[in-house]
Design a protein around this motif. Structure first.
Motif, PDB file in Angstrom:
ATOM      1  N   LYS A 239      82.767  47.805  34.094  1.00  0.00           N
ATOM      2  CA  LYS A 239      82.750  46.349  34.293  1.00  0.00           C
ATOM      3  C   LYS A 239      81.754  45.636  33.392  1.00  0.00           C
ATOM      4  CE  LYS A 239      82.104  42.844  37.905  1.00  0.00           C
ATOM      5  NZ  LYS A 239      81.773  42.591  39.323  1.00  0.00           N
ATOM      6  N   ALA A 240      80.608  46.277  33.097  1.00  0.00           N
ATOM      7  CA  ALA A 240      79.539  45.580  32.365  1.00  0.00           C
ATOM      8  C   ALA A 240      78.810  46.520  31.419  1.00  0.00           C
ATOM      9  CB  ALA A 240      78.554  44.953  33.345  1.00  0.00           C
ATOM     10  N   ILE A 241      78.351  45.959  30.302  1.00  0.00           N
ATOM     11  CA  ILE A 241      77.504  46.662  29.342  1.00  0.00           C
ATOM     12  C   ILE A 241      76.228  45.840  29.163  1.00  0.00           C
ATOM     13  CG2 ILE A 241      79.404  47.804  28.176  1.00  0.00           C
ATOM     14  CD1 ILE A 241      79.414  45.624  26.085  1.00  0.00           C
ATOM     15  N   PHE A 242      75.204  46.441  28.571  1.00  0.00           N
ATOM     16  CA  PHE A 242      73.886  45.815  28.626  1.00  0.00           C
ATOM     17  C   PHE A 242      73.201  45.716  27.262  1.00  0.00           C
ATOM     18  CE2 PHE A 242      74.884  47.646  32.696  1.00  0.00           C
ATOM     19  CZ  PHE A 242      74.525  46.647  33.590  1.00  0.00           C
ATOM     20  N   ILE A 243      72.602  44.556  27.046  1.00  0.00           N
ATOM     21  CA  ILE A 243      71.717  44.316  25.904  1.00  0.00           C
ATOM     22  C   ILE A 243      70.350  44.926  26.222  1.00  0.00           C
ATOM     23  CG2 ILE A 243      70.527  42.458  24.631  1.00  0.00           C
ATOM     24  CD1 ILE A 243      72.956  40.682  25.277  1.00  0.00           C
ATOM     25  N   GLU A 244      69.573  45.243  25.190  1.00  0.00           N
ATOM     26  CA  GLU A 244      68.195  45.679  25.382  1.00  0.00           C
ATOM     27  C   GLU A 244      67.248  44.683  24.718  1.00  0.00           C
ATOM     28  OE1 GLU A 244      67.430  49.807  24.442  1.00  0.00           O
ATOM     29  OE2 GLU A 244      69.544  50.286  24.822  1.00  0.00           O
ATOM     30  N   SER A 245      66.133  44.451  25.347  1.00  0.00           N
ATOM     31  CA  SER A 245      65.213  43.400  24.897  1.00  0.00           C
ATOM     32  C   SER A 245      64.623  43.664  23.520  1.00  0.00           C
ATOM     33  CB  SER A 245      64.074  43.237  25.913  1.00  0.00           C
ATOM     34  OG  SER A 245      63.325  44.438  26.028  1.00  0.00           O
ATOM     35  N   SER A 246      64.503  44.921  23.127  1.00  0.00           N
ATOM     36  CA  SER A 246      63.869  45.249  21.841  1.00  0.00           C
ATOM     37  C   SER A 246      64.877  45.625  20.759  1.00  0.00           C
ATOM     38  CB  SER A 246      62.867  46.403  22.029  1.00  0.00           C
ATOM     39  OG  SER A 246      63.494  47.533  22.602  1.00  0.00           O
TER      40      SER A 246
END
Length: 303
Positions: A239-246
């Motif tokens: 359902k979802a994938i994720f960005i990383e802050s760095s």
């Protein structure tokens, strides 16, 4: 980098004969990543002066030392870093510090190598993102307290007390996140992120983890990598994938676009803190706050 190494060598020569001292009676500590800075601050409390080289959102894989960083390192009584080549471009500088008889501590040396996740694609042959297993971070805390106590025996009891109090907080964190994860069905525990920073998290808490880039962000993801992962997302109905802050968000946005081009939808579930904590002064600017935020973000997006 050669210029920095030369500057370091000259600085060490001119400071070699100086007596080691404390500013205001406190140890001068230098740390690398934000996770290590937060940890050492919790153990050292007001008994130390601490300077972290890296700030929020900084990628330690690609971080290069400045001349200002070298001055901080030379004037430190103790240098704490994560190790396992996480601070890839700082390794040469840190090795020079070790040869100058500075107290330079790679916290990952406290871990049993037999329990680490191997990687044939990374310089150290081990995945360096060990702080995503709270049990390892507890071992880091014990190592920090031991090093500080040996260097500053007058405050050894205070360091020990701070370490014990912090470990209690880490145990509470462990229990809380396990309860949160239990609310997510096991079939939905597939975590897709920008790079392979969450393998220890997956191993400890029962997630299948897939990163678009490799363990180091110095490894670029190619078109075939994007296409292959897009197919995986569709097959697993993620359902979802994720960005990383760095890590630049364009890699995950490209992945999302690839999934949509195949006639499917996947949401960007939020931004996770991977190689650095959030902004100083925020809840996510602490290790405990970062971990709770990440788990809540992952579980809420994948439900």
């Amino acid at each position: 980098m050669k210029k920095i190494i030369f500057f370091l060598a000259i600085t060490l020569i001119f400071t070699a004969c100086k007596d080691e001292s404390k500013d205001n009676g406190k140890l001068n500590i230098v740390t690398t990543t934000t996770m290590i800075t937060d940890l050492v601050q919790n153990i050292g409390g007001d008994m130390i002066n601490i300077q972290g080289l890296m700030g929020s959102g900084v990628d330690p894989h690609l971080y290069k030392a400045s001349e200002g960083d070298v001055s901080k390192l030379v004037n430190a009584d103790i240098i704490f870093y994560s190790g396992l080549h996480l601070e890839g471009k700082l390794v040469e500088v840190l090795e020079k510090m070790e040869s100058s008889q500075k107290i330079t501590i790679a916290l990952s040396d406290a871990l049993d190598e037999n329990t680490l996740i191997g990687s044939k694609y990374f310089a150290s042959n081990y995945d360096p993102h060990v702080w995503f297993d709270i049990n390892y971070f507890q071992q880091f805390a014990k190592k920090v307290a031991n090093v500080l106590s040996k260097k500053d025996p007058e405050n050894a009891q205070k360091y020990e007390a701070n370490k014990n109090a912090y470990i209690v907080k880490l145990e509470t964190l462990q229990n809380n996140i396990k309860q949160t994860i239990e609310t997510l069905p096991k079939g939905k525990r597939i975590l897709v992120t920008a790079h392979d920073a969450f393998n220890y998290f997956g191993k400890a808490y029962g997630f299948e983890v897939v990163g678009l880039q490799g363990i180091s962000t110095a490894t670029e993801a190619g078109v075939q990598d994007v296409q292959k992962l897009a197919t995986f997302i569709i097959e697993k109905n993620i359902k979802a994938i994720f960005i990383e802050s760095s890590v630049p968000k364009r890699t995950i946005e490209a992945l999302q676009a690839s999934v949509k081009s195949k006639g499917h939808d996947v949401e960007i579930g939020g931004t996770l803190y991977s190689d650095a904590l959030g902004s100083a002064g925020t809840v996510e600017g602490t290790y405990i706050g970062m971990f709770e935020y990440n788990v809540n973000t992952i579980v809420n997006a994948l439900k």
